[in-house]
Motif scaffolding. Structure first.
Motif, short mmCIF file in Angstrom:
data_model
loop_
_atom_site.label_atom_id
_atom_site.label_comp_id
_atom_site.label_asym_id
_atom_site.label_seq_id
_atom_site.Cartn_x
_atom_site.Cartn_y
_atom_site.Cartn_z
N GLN A 38 -75.28 -23.23 -68.96
CA GLN A 38 -74.83 -21.87 -69.27
C GLN A 38 -73.54 -21.56 -68.52
N THR A 39 -73.48 -22.01 -67.27
CA THR A 39 -72.26 -21.81 -66.47
C THR A 39 -71.11 -22.61 -67.08
N VAL A 40 -71.41 -23.84 -67.49
CA VAL A 40 -70.38 -24.67 -68.11
C VAL A 40 -69.91 -24.02 -69.41
N LEU A 41 -70.85 -23.46 -70.18
CA LEU A 41 -70.49 -22.78 -71.43
C LEU A 41 -69.59 -21.58 -71.15
N LYS A 42 -69.94 -20.82 -70.12
CA LYS A 42 -69.13 -19.65 -69.77
C LYS A 42 -67.70 -20.07 -69.41
N GLU A 63 -64.24 -19.23 -71.49
CA GLU A 63 -63.09 -18.59 -70.84
C GLU A 63 -61.83 -19.44 -71.01
N ALA A 64 -61.98 -20.76 -70.89
CA ALA A 64 -60.83 -21.66 -71.05
C ALA A 64 -60.31 -21.60 -72.49
N GLU A 65 -61.24 -21.52 -73.44
CA GLU A 65 -60.83 -21.42 -74.85
C GLU A 65 -60.10 -20.11 -75.11
N GLU A 66 -60.60 -19.03 -74.55
CA GLU A 66 -59.94 -17.73 -74.73
C GLU A 66 -58.54 -17.73 -74.12
N GLN A 67 -58.41 -18.34 -72.96
CA GLN A 67 -57.10 -18.44 -72.30
C GLN A 67 -56.14 -19.27 -73.15
N ALA A 68 -56.64 -20.37 -73.71
CA ALA A 68 -55.81 -21.21 -74.57
C ALA A 68 -55.40 -20.45 -75.83
N LYS A 117 -67.80 -26.00 -78.21
CA LYS A 117 -68.79 -26.30 -79.24
C LYS A 117 -69.73 -27.42 -78.80
N ALA A 118 -69.20 -28.40 -78.08
CA ALA A 118 -70.03 -29.50 -77.58
C ALA A 118 -71.08 -28.97 -76.60
N VAL A 119 -70.67 -28.08 -75.71
CA VAL A 119 -71.61 -27.51 -74.75
C VAL A 119 -72.66 -26.66 -75.48
#
Length: 148
Positions: free
Chosen positions: A8-12, A16-21, A109-111
């Motif tokens: 769940q932490t990894v997903l979060k 966030e990284a996707e939103e930043q990108a 998506k993988a996570v």
């Protein structure tokens, strides 16, 4: 207190990284639009200036005016060439940001897929445990009835 799944932490973090990108991609696209607008403005300015000179046709023009005109057109052409390079660089940035965003999206998506599989496995395990309990209960009921 329930333990949070590390995934769940990894997903979060992945989200966030996707939103930043995505924000960086949006910014790169805006920069590209701005560069293209500036290029278009320069090209239109050159065209208008050439039309002004065309309007002078048939009139006597001094050599110095003609020389200044060509020198100014050359400067505009240089600015247009530089702006073409700026547009190309901005387009490269958009492509890079697009690829970066897609990578971040794939990781998220993988996570999510891992979490989904884990939840399915836990549900399957819980179902098996529940089925075992029902089977055990049913067999105890059967033995109690046969003893009577």
């Amino acid at each position: 207190m329930a333990k949070t799944d590390p995934l769940q932490t990894v997903l979060k973090l992945a989200t966030e990284a996707e939103e930043q990108a995505a924000l960086q991609l949006r910014s790169a696209r805006l920069d590209l639009q701005k560069s293209q607008s500036q290029l278009s403005a320069l090209q239109n300015y050159r065209l208008d200036y050439m039309k002004q000179m065309e309007g002078q046709q048939g009139r006597q023009i001094s050599a110095s005016y003609y020389h200044q005109f060509h020198q100014f057109v050359r400067q505009i052409d240089d600015a247009i060439a530089k702006q073409h390079l700026g547009v190309a660089e901005a387009d490269k940035q958009v492509q890079y940001r697009q690829n970066h965003w897609q990578e971040k999206q794939q990781k998220r998506k993988a996570v999510e897929l891992l979490l989904e599989k884990k939840a399915q496995q836990q549900a399957h395990k819980a179902h098996k445990t529940e089925q075992k309990m029902f089977d055990e209960f049913a067999s105890q009921q059967y033995f109690r009835q046969t003893r009577r």
